[in-house]
Write an enzyme that holds these catalytic residues in place. Structure first.
Site, short mmCIF file in Angstrom:
data_model
loop_
_atom_site.label_atom_id
_atom_site.label_comp_id
_atom_site.label_asym_id
_atom_site.label_seq_id
_atom_site.Cartn_x
_atom_site.Cartn_y
_atom_site.Cartn_z
CG ASP A 101 1.72 2.87 -6.40
OD1 ASP A 101 2.00 3.89 -7.07
OD2 ASP A 101 1.48 2.89 -5.17
N1 URA Z 1 -2.39 5.50 -3.83
C1 URA Z 1 -1.31 4.71 -3.75
O1 URA Z 1 -0.60 4.72 -2.76
N2 URA Z 1 -1.05 3.88 -4.78
C2 URA Z 1 -1.83 3.81 -5.90
O2 URA Z 1 -1.55 3.01 -6.81
C3 URA Z 1 -2.94 4.65 -5.97
C4 URA Z 1 -3.20 5.48 -4.92
#
Ligand code: URA
Length: 232
Positions: A101
């Site tokens: 993310d």
């Molecule tokens: N899980 C999430 O919620 N975000 C990420 O970036 C990776 C795994």
């Protein structure tokens, strides 16, 4: 490989021309000028000619310490992408093997090798990912047990696969999962009544984030790291 050979392999220069360029001081190896044409260098050495990074032909495999605010995508109209942090010659044809993310930091793998990235991301391959998770609330024993055995994420029916939890302190855990559902870690913590304040990926399979890499820095994977995924 000898330095002059490395340069001949990466450019249109002959070995003789490469030797001449090395002699003029136009070549650096891992940041320092090198005038020794027969110096033996590893394939993942950082070599530049006239300031331009040289890249051996063939597949490329990199790890990056992704900073927050950088998108795990090849293009984005709003934010800088992980590929924007690389020199243009190096970023050509790379894609991301397992996105993070925008606000997640840590280990990001980039490669030109589609089969390899499929093995990293496919739920069929057992390639566990470990995240250091900073929690909004201390983790209860009940919540820990639920994460380990499997939880049902919002708007889904199937439980998550068994996960591993290592407590670092009251509000920091290391969570290892072997799937990559959308926002999985954040949704797993939400499913047990907690929330994620910060998320940092520290390991993918046998590949650990190199502690030498500051946010935004990258390096080539070693042959062993690449093979660790191929061997499943
Ligand atoms: N899980 C999430 O919620 N975000 C990420 O970036 C990776 C795994």
């Amino acid at each position: 490989m000898r330095l002059d050979q490395f340069i001949a392999n990466c450019t249109e220069l002959s070995r003789k021309e490469a030797k001449r360029a090395i002699g003029t001081g136009a070549v650096t190896v891992n940041g320092a000028v090198c005038r020794t044409a027969n110096r033996k260098i590893p394939e993942d050495a950082r070599v530049t000619l006239d300031g331009e990074p040289l890249i051996l032909p063939g597949e490329r495999y990199l790890m990056m310490n992704k900073p927050a605010g950088v998108v795990s995508a090849t293009t984005d109209s709003e934010h800088p992408t992980a590929l924007d942090l690389l020199p243009p010659g190096l970023s050509r044809d790379l894609h991301i093997a397992g996105r993070l993310d925008l606000d997640t930091t840590g280990l990001l793998l980039l490669t030109t090798d589609g089969q390899w990235s499929h093995r990293v991301t496919s739920p069929r391959t057992d390639c566990p990912k470990t995240y250091r998770v900073t929690l909004g609330e201390p983790l209860t024993d009940v919540a820990e047990q639920a994460l380990v055995t499997g939880v049902v994420l919002r708007n889904e029916e199937r439980e998550t696969r068994p996960a591993k939890v290592r407590r670092v302190n009251d509000t920091v855990i290391e969570l290892t999962i072997s799937e990559g559902r959308y926002h999985q870690v954040k949704r797993m913590l939400a499913a047990v009544g907690n929330h994620v304040k910060a998320l940092h990926r520290i390991r993918v399979g046998d590949i650990a984030l190199d502690p030498q890499l500051a946010p935004g820095e990258y390096r080539a994977l070693t042959g062993q790291e690449i093979a660790s995924v191929s061997q499943g």
